[in-house]
Design an enzyme around this catalytic site. Structure first.
Site, PDB file in Angstrom:
ATOM      1  CG  ASP A 141      -2.127  -0.877   1.073  1.00  0.00           C
ATOM      2  OD1 ASP A 141      -2.456  -1.221  -0.079  1.00  0.00           O
ATOM      3  OD2 ASP A 141      -2.734  -1.240   2.099  1.00  0.00           O
ATOM      4  CG  HIS A 176      -2.424  -6.382  -0.147  1.00  0.00           C
ATOM      5  ND1 HIS A 176      -1.514  -5.475   0.359  1.00  0.00           N
ATOM      6  CD2 HIS A 176      -3.509  -5.636  -0.531  1.00  0.00           C
ATOM      7  CE1 HIS A 176      -2.010  -4.254   0.296  1.00  0.00           C
ATOM      8  NE2 HIS A 176      -3.207  -4.327  -0.261  1.00  0.00           N
ATOM      9  NE  ARG A 203      -6.054   0.990   2.807  1.00  0.00           N
ATOM     10  CZ  ARG A 203      -5.519   1.361   1.651  1.00  0.00           C
ATOM     11  NH1 ARG A 203      -5.387   0.494   0.666  1.00  0.00           N
ATOM     12  NH2 ARG A 203      -5.135   2.612   1.449  1.00  0.00           N
TER      13      ARG A 203
END
Length: 313
Positions: A113, A262, A277
């Site tokens: 991320d 991911h 999130r």
């Protein structure tokens, strides 16, 4: 056959059960919506550092509880540095609303991320609201183990290599990088030079810092960068280095963004898939030689300053 259980200190009801051989564990007997004592928070953090990603089934968190849980591990960033108002849950800038029933873009690429900022997040916490009746799983990969399994020569190359990370699908050369107008025009956009190998600030382990935001390697051409990235990514995403989670409504996944990549599997057609999130603020990556990442364009101050008040509990 019973699932192996990780030991936690005596007196704790929490149990930790590995999900795959090298990465991922399910934590049981913890109500994330309740009052968590400091020992439980520390046990969760220890499990996260050991297993890279931890899962909690059947939680009853709302957006406020989700945020409250995240703050126990550090300051929170905005949901995303380039997030618009429509992506914030009920106006809460800490919560990124991922309603895949209305989004054209899905996260079906291996990534860590927000690596294009100077201080990528420490961790992300994702909770499931609506899950399709089939498909929609998420995979995580252990980038510490990926580094450890590189052949010696490739590991030596990685130790001294740097990569340019950017939020759009463009390629840049460093150090004489040309920033194109489409990058400059995106609110919150950053372009950052990170080490390919970062030293984990808590464990001291070496992890590969790569993924789909990499645009080029310093001193390498666009074509050679693409080929080299593919080689490294093949080690990251080897099945032995991954875990796959089948979501149910109420599930929560918490991953160490400094040691994982991911991938959200887009195999559920037009059926609804809605998750939210939050991200916990991170620090500047450090290479094995002690050199730190540097920003090539933009800054991440607004991303970190928006919702960080309150700190860890």
């Amino acid at each position: 056959m019973s699932t192996p259980q990780q030991q936690v200190p005596a007196g704790s009801a929490m149990t930790v059960h590995p999900v795959a051989g090298y990465v991922g564990a399910e934590i049981r007997n913890v109500d994330l919506a309740g009052e968590l004592d400091p020992d439980t928070v520390q046990h969760i953090r220890a499990a996260l550092l050991r297993h890279r990603v931890v899962f909690f089934r059947g939680q009853s968190l709302d957006a406020a509880g989700h945020e409250r849980f995240g703050r126990r591990f550090g300051d929170l960033t905005a949901g995303h540095p380039m997030m618009g108002a429509e992506e914030a849950a009920h106006g809460n800038r800490a919560v990124l609303d991922l309603d895949y029933g209305r989004e054209a873009v899905k996260s079906d690429a291996w990534h860590t991320d927000v690596t294009f900022v100077h201080r990528p997040p420490f961790g992300s916490i994702l909770r499931a609201l609506t899950i399709p009746p089939y498909g929609g799983d998420t995979l995580w990969a252990d980038t510490v183990r990926a580094y450890a399994t590189l052949p010696a020569g490739l590991r030596q190359l990685a130790d001294g290599l740097w990569a340019v990370h950017a939020p759009v699908s463009k390629s840049y050369d460093t150090p004489d990088m040309i920033v194109t107008p489409d990058v400059l025009s995106l609110p919150g956009a950053c372009v950052t030079r990170h080490p390919v190998v970062r030293v984990h600030p808590e464990t001291g382990e070496h992890a590969l810092l790569l993924g789909s935001s990499v645009r080029s390697f310093s001193g390498w051409s666009e074509a050679d960068s693409r080929d080299l990235l593919r080689i490294f990514q093949n080690y990251v995403t080897r099945p032995e280095n991954t875990v796959r989670w089948r979501w149910a409504a109420g599930d929560v996944a918490f991953w160490d963004n400094r040691a994982t990549q991911h991938y959200a599997v887009a195999d559920y057609g037009d059926t609804p898939r809605h998750l939210q999130r939050i991200t916990v603020a991170g620090d500047v990556p450090v290479a094995p030689n002690g050199e730190r990442s540097r920003v090539l364009y933009g800054d991440d101050e607004a991303y970190h300053a928006t919702v960080c008040a309150g700190g860890a509990e």
